[in-house]
Motif scaffolding. Structure first.
Motif, short mmCIF file in Angstrom:
data_model
loop_
_atom_site.label_atom_id
_atom_site.label_comp_id
_atom_site.label_asym_id
_atom_site.label_seq_id
_atom_site.Cartn_x
_atom_site.Cartn_y
_atom_site.Cartn_z
N ASP A 1 -2.48 6.53 -3.46
CA ASP A 1 -2.50 7.28 -2.21
C ASP A 1 -1.08 7.64 -1.76
O ASP A 1 -0.14 6.90 -2.04
CB ASP A 1 -3.12 6.44 -1.08
N ASP A 2 -0.98 8.76 -1.04
CA ASP A 2 0.23 8.99 -0.27
C ASP A 2 0.18 7.95 0.85
O ASP A 2 -0.75 7.95 1.66
CB ASP A 2 0.21 10.42 0.31
N PRO A 3 1.15 7.04 0.89
CA PRO A 3 1.02 5.90 1.80
C PRO A 3 1.05 6.31 3.26
O PRO A 3 0.57 5.58 4.12
CB PRO A 3 2.24 5.03 1.46
N GLU A 4 1.58 7.48 3.53
CA GLU A 4 1.67 7.92 4.91
C GLU A 4 0.41 8.67 5.35
O GLU A 4 0.05 8.67 6.52
CB GLU A 4 2.88 8.84 5.07
N LEU A 5 -0.24 9.30 4.40
CA LEU A 5 -1.35 10.20 4.75
C LEU A 5 -2.71 9.61 4.45
O LEU A 5 -3.73 10.20 4.81
CB LEU A 5 -1.20 11.53 4.01
N ASP A 6 -2.77 8.48 3.77
CA ASP A 6 -4.04 7.85 3.45
C ASP A 6 -4.95 8.78 2.66
O ASP A 6 -6.13 8.91 2.96
CB ASP A 6 -4.73 7.38 4.77
#
Lengths: 350, 252
Positions: free
Chosen positions: B20-25
């Protein structure tokens, strides 16, 4: 002015630039990346038929800017937010002195803000005094992610910064606009940080802190600070164009902003030339919350609320009497040039 | 070792979708960050392009190492090479990830250790998922005290080996199991996944929901906690909207 609900609404575009990212002016690869990134933001949210090509985007004429803002853009006034970026651009990107050319030419139309950088020491304090003396600035734009030598940024809650804020207070520079959005200072943990606003706002209750781009990607941190501090405001540029491209998302973010920060503490800005005010003003003024959003947040985005955001709140911060200003603008050069007499006719009648 | 067929593009993409993009979930595959894939027998090269050249190197690092580690956990992949492109720190990140260095060795000036960043982001994602899960439970008629006291063993996700695992609902048992309430499955399952990952829910008797500080929630606090969690969700999806727009613009 923008005609909405049978009323002429006074529009202050509280975030505009007159920049130069021409190839001749770029002295560091960061300068090229910077304008490319701006252009990505531009194309990401601009309707296709309104997109500028890269050449035009690098540097536009004063004539175009004045047309885009006042003839087509519904704006009655605009506030310059300078960005020096002098490590990237030989003559700076969007400097106070460049901006001053237009503000000197159309004093009733523009507000000129200054700038400071707390790493500039005594020289910087003197420069701030000079800006006050020469341009009578009442606000500054701060770019905490700017590079300077080995430093990749600075914080508003630092000792050095407090010295500058004290100077602002002393000089009557009351509106402190801080860019808190995407940064070029990625290593430091403060890169996306808006939390330095908290201490600065508490320590200087006589100053107003306008958080540009409402802190994205740290929107939640900004909203909490905005909820606590009455002298913290949100500048909605970057969010505003979503009213056109992503209306539901715009409604959600406005719902949060009205819930936490409140209708008196939000300022419209197009971020010109990131986006042109014409379609952004239209999209924001015509935006509505869905009924689920109204239930969810318990707030309304009414005509009166939008009037505050699009002009009245900025007028309050910059001590602009809207009715008086309309009379003044009714016979200024811009009104004559673009045949805007009709929209100010109500103002001159009495 | 017997040579087997090289892994298919489909296998690689499915595995990358776990990152995952860790910021965007949201997965890096769904977000369209995978610029290209090269499969040469058991060696895979992935080119990644992120929405901005200035995307935090910590986030870029997490995605790049995540992609490397997921791919190398496939039996038919011996080496995964990651090529991050159009990023201001691509050289450092590519070197670090492919030479298997630690983040702190590559970015000596970084103030945060990567695990702290990962933890903060995961916690934000948990809060935004909690908001949706609690919303679904309230919608299904649960009272606030029932919501905050809910434990993991009171939620029946169905038998995951059976066909019923695809069911759209889960059953939440109340009053010591006296009766069950049917609730939409998706928000509950997504939430539990993240809550387990960040150690909020590890035991059957653990309370399912917690404040951002991992404390139990008092029923009278629930509205306030939900407001905060809603804001966290708006932050994640708002940033997602910005990144998605930028990514589209960069790929024009």
């Amino acid at each position: 002015m923008y005609r909405h609900d049978g009323e002429d609404v006074f529009v202050i575009d509280a975030h505009v630039h007159d920049w130069d990212a021409s190839e001749e002016n770029i002295i560091h690869e960061g300068g090229e990346q910077f304008i490319q990134c701006f252009h990505d933001y531009h194309t990401a949210f601009t309707p296709e038929e309104r997109q500028w090509d890269m050449d035009e985007y690098r540097k536009y004429s004063d004539e175009r800017m004045v047309r885009d803002l006042f003839r087509d853009g519904h704006a009655d006034m605009a506030i310059f937010q300078p960005t020096a970026l002098s490590e990237f651009y030989e003559h700076g990107f969007n400097t106070v002195e460049d901006n001053a050319t237009l503000t000197d030419e159309y004093p009733g139309r523009f507000v000129l803000n200054g700038r400071f950088d707390s790493r500039e020491g005594e020289d910087g304090l003197e420069e701030l005094e000079r800006q006050k003396e020469v341009h009578d600035i009442t606000g500054v734009k701060l770019y905490t992610a700017e590079w300077r030598g080995d430093s990749k940024g600075w914080r508003l809650d630092s000792k050095d910064s407090f010295e500058y804020l004290e100077k602002c207070s002393e000089l009557g520079i009351t509106n402190i606009h801080a860019h808190k959005g995407p940064t070029i200072r990625p290593l430091n943990r403060d890169a996306f940080d808006v939390r330095d606003i908290d201490d600065a706002a508490t320590s200087f209750p006589e100053l107003n802190f306008i958080v540009e781009h409402v802190g994205f990607p740290r929107f939640d941190d900004f909203a909490h600070i905005g909820a606590e501090e009455t002298n913290v405001y949100g500048g909605i540029s970057v969010v505003a164009p979503m009213a056109h491209a992503r209306p539901r998302k715009f409604g959600e973010i406005m719902g949060e902003l009205l819930f936490w920060v409140g209708e008196d503490n939000l300022l419209f800005g197009s971020d010109y030339a990131l986006w042109e005010p014409e379609w952004v003003v239209e999209a924001v003024m015509e935006a509505e919350l869905t009924s689920e959003q109204r239930d969810e947040f318990g707030v309304e985005l009414t005509h009166d609320v939008k009037k505050k955001i699009i002009g009245e709140n900025a007028a309050e911060l910059y001590d602009i009497d809207i009715e008086e200003r309309k009379q003044e603008l009714a016979d200024d050069e811009i009104t004559a040039e673009f045949d805007l007499e009709d929209q100010y006719s109500g103002a001159t009648a009495d | 070792m017997a040579t087997t067929a090289q892994p298919s593009v489909e296998t690689i993409r499915t595995r990358l979708a776990r990152v995952d993009d860790p910021e965007l979930d949201e997965s890096i595959v769904d977000l369209d960050y995978i610029e290209s894939l090269t499969i040469n027998e058991s060696e895979v090269t992935v080119t990644l392009v992120l929405p901005t050249a200035w995307c935090s190197p910590a986030f870029a690092w997490m995605m790049a190492t995540g992609a490397r580690d997921e791919l190398e956990s496939l039996p038919r992949v011996t080496t995964a090479t990651i090529r991050l492109e159009d990023h201001m720190h691509q050289e450092e990140i590519n070197r670090g990830v492919n030479e298997r260095l630690e983040f702190e060795e590559v970015f000596e000036d970084a103030d945060d250790d990567i695990e702290a960043v990962r933890r903060t982001l995961a916690e934000k994602v948990r809060m935004s998922r909690q908001y949706r899960a609690i919303g679904a439970l309230r919608e299904a008629g649960l009272e606030d005290d029932q919501v905050v006291e809910l434990t993991r063993d009171a939620i029946d996700l169905g038998d995951e080996d059976e066909a019923g695992a695809d069911s759209d609902t889960v059953v939440v048992y109340l009053a010591d199991g006296a009766f069950g309430v049917s609730v939409p499955a998706e928000p509950i399952i997504e939430y539990l996944q993240k809550a387990t990952e960040v150690d909020i829910v590890t035991q059957p008797t653990d309370r399912v929901f917690a404040t951002a500080e991992a404390d139990p929630i008092a029923p009278e606090e629930l509205d306030r906690i939900q407001h905060r969690a809603r804001l966290t969700g708006a932050t994640v999806t708002g940033q997602g909207t910005i990144c998605e727009g930028l990514n589209r613009a960069r790929n024009l």
